[in-house]
Design a protein around this motif. Structure first.
Motif: not given
Length: 404
Positions: A81-102
Motif C-alpha cells: 500500500t502506497v498513499t498518493a496525495i493529489s490536490g490534497g486528497q489521499p488515494h490509497e493505492v494497493t498492489t494486487l495480492r494473495r495471502d501466503v499465510s495468516t
C-alpha cells in the motif's frame, strides 16, 4: 454491463491525475478503483475514501506517483500500500495480492497480477468489486453487484476460511450488516461468526474498539447488535454489557457512537472505566463515558428552565447534554421536555463566576477562607438564578463566621 455514472470523485482532476500517473507506468488497465468507493457508488451512498488496486509493484507505484509530481507516502509497503496525495486528497493505492499465510490477525502476502486472486482474499463479495477509470464495474465473484444492490453481506468463499484469516472479520460482518444489510443476515456467515467467536481473543483492543465504534455509528445498528447478542459475540466484545434496552432507546435519540456505547454499559463509573480500559479507549473517550452517567446535580427531563440553567452551569454543556440524552433514552415518552432542555443548552451562554480571589481578599478573606467565601457566594448565585449586581460588594456577606 454495470457502469458507475454521475460520480464526481471518478472524474475529479485529482483522481484522474493519480490514474494517469499509474497508467503512464503500467499501461491502460493497470489500475482500477476497488472496494468501498465502488460499492457506495453503486448503492447511492456517499464516497469518503478512494481506494485503487493496481498490477504495479509497490516500488513502481512510488516511482510513478513521484514522476507525475504527486506526493507518495509509503503507508504500508510490506502489504503493498502506497498513499498518493493529489490536490490534497489521499488515494490509497494497493498492489494486487494473495495471502501466503495468516494467523488470524496478520497476513503475509505475495503480489500478483491476477484480479480474481486479489478478489478471492477479500472479506465480503460486495467489497470485492472493481471499477475501471471509465466507470465499468468488474465483479470477479459474480455476485458482488447483486449483494450490494440487495443488501446482502456474504463472505467471499467459505466464511470459516475468511474468518480464520482475520478474526476481526467477525465484527466487520456485523458492522457491514448494520450499515448496508437489509433483511435477515446470511445464515452461513452468522453461524461461522458464532462458532469462531473465541478466536477474537487474538485481536488487539484497539482494532476491536475502532470497529465497534464504526458499527455503533450506523444509522440503525440495533438489529446488528441483537444478532451479536444472540450469537454470543457481544459477550466477547463487551463482557460487562448491560443489555440492549437502554441502547435501543439511545439509538432513536442520538447518532453519537460514544453515547450509544455508554447506553450499552452499566450505570457504574468503576465498571465503565474498566470496560473503557479493556477497549483501550482514549482518556477523552473514557472521561466522556463516565461523565455521561447520572450524577449530582441530577439531570431530569422534568426539570424546569431555572433548574436546567443551574445543572448546565454545574456540569458544563457537553456533560449536561449527554445526561439529558441519556435521561431521554431512559424515558422515551418525555421527548418534548428533553428537546426543550437541549434547546436551552444550545441557546444559553453559560456565565462565568463574576468574582474571583482578589475580590474575596478585598472583602476581608485570607488563606482557606478565600475558597470558602467564593464557594458560598457561588452556591447563592446559582440558587438565585445568576442575578446581576455589584457582586464584589456583596462578598462580605459570605465570609466564614469566626467561631466564638
Amino acid at each position: 454491463m454495470t457502469r458507475l455514472s454521475d460520480q464526481s470523485w471518478l472524474t475529479a482532476p485529482q483522481t484522474r491525475a493519480v490514474i494517469a500517473a499509474l497508467e503512464a507506468a503500467g499501461g491502460p488497465g493497470c489500475a482500477r478503483f476497488v472496494g468501498g468507493c465502488v460499492r457506495n457508488a453503486l448503492i447511492g451512498q456517499p464516497v469518503d475514501d478512494i481506494d485503487i488496486a493496481t498490477t504495479l509493484a509497490p516500488e513502481a507505484v512510488m516511482a510513478a506517483i513521484k514522476t507525475a509530481g504527486l506526493k507518495a507516502a509509503p503507508t504500508g509497503l510490506a502489504h503493498g500500500t502506497v498513499t498518493a496525495i493529489s490536490g490534497g486528497q489521499p488515494h490509497e493505492v494497493t498492489t494486487l495480492r494473495r495471502d501466503v499465510s495468516t494467523d488470524g490477525r496478520n497476513a503475509t502476502v505475495a503480489f500478483t497480477s491476477d484480479w480474481a486472486e486479489d478478489a478471492g482474499r477479500r472479506d465480503f463479495r460486495l467489497n470485492a468489486l472493481y471499477a475501471a477509470p471509465d466507470g465499468e464495474v468488474f465483479d470477479p465473484t459474480g455476485q458482488g453487484v447483486d449483494d450490494a444492490l440487495s443488501g446482502r453481506i456474504v463472505f467471499v468463499g467459505e466464511p470459516e476460511t475468511r474468518i480464520r484469516e482475520d478474526y476481526l472479520r467477525i465484527l466487520r460482518f456485523f458492522r457491514f450488516h448494520a450499515w448496508y444489510g437489509r433483511g435477515p443476515a446470511d445464515a452461513a456467515g452468522l453461524k461461522a461468526c458464532a462458532d469462531l467467536k473465541d478466536g477474537m481473543v487474538r485481536l488487539s483492543a484497539e482494532r476491536v474498539s475502532k470497529e465497534l465504534l464504526k458499527l455503533l455509528a450506523a444509522p440503525g445498528p440495533a438489529p446488528a447488535l441483537r444478532l451479536m447478542a444472540e450469537s454470543g459475540v457481544l459477550d466477547r466484545v463487551l463482557p460487562d454489557h448491560a443489555g440492549l434496552s437502554l441502547f435501543e432507546s439511545m439509538v432513536r435519540v442520538s447518532p453519537d457512537a460514544l453515547l450509544r456505547l455508554s447506553a450499552l454499559l452499566p450505570a457504574d463509573a468503576d465498571r465503565v472505566r474498566a470496560s473503557a480500559r479493556a477497549l483501550r479507549l482514549s482518556n477523552a473517550q473514557k472521561e466522556r463515558l463516565v461523565l455521561a452517567l447520572p450524577a449530582e446535580p441530577a439531570v431530569s427531563v422534568a426539570m424546569d428552565e431555572r433548574a436546567g440553567r443551574a445543572a448546565l452551569y454545574r456540569l458544563g454543556r457537553r456533560r449536561f447534554e449527554d445526561q439529558v440524552l441519556r435521561a431521554w433514552a431512559a424515558a422515551p415518552v418525555r421527548e418534548v421536555e428533553a428537546r426543550r432542555l437541549l434547546d436551552q443548552a444550545a441557546a444559553w451562554p453559560i456565565p462565568r463566576l463574576p468574582v474571583d480571589g482578589h475580590d474575596a481578599a478585598r472583602a476581608g478573606a485570607s488563606g482557606p477562607a478565600v475558597g470558602r467565601t467564593l464557594g458560598a457566594f457561588e452556591d447563592w448565585w446559582v440558587e438565585q438564578d445568576f442575578p446581576d449586581g455589584d457582586h464584589a460588594a456583596m462578598l462580605g456577606r459570605f465570609l466564614p463566621r469566626s467561631k466564638p
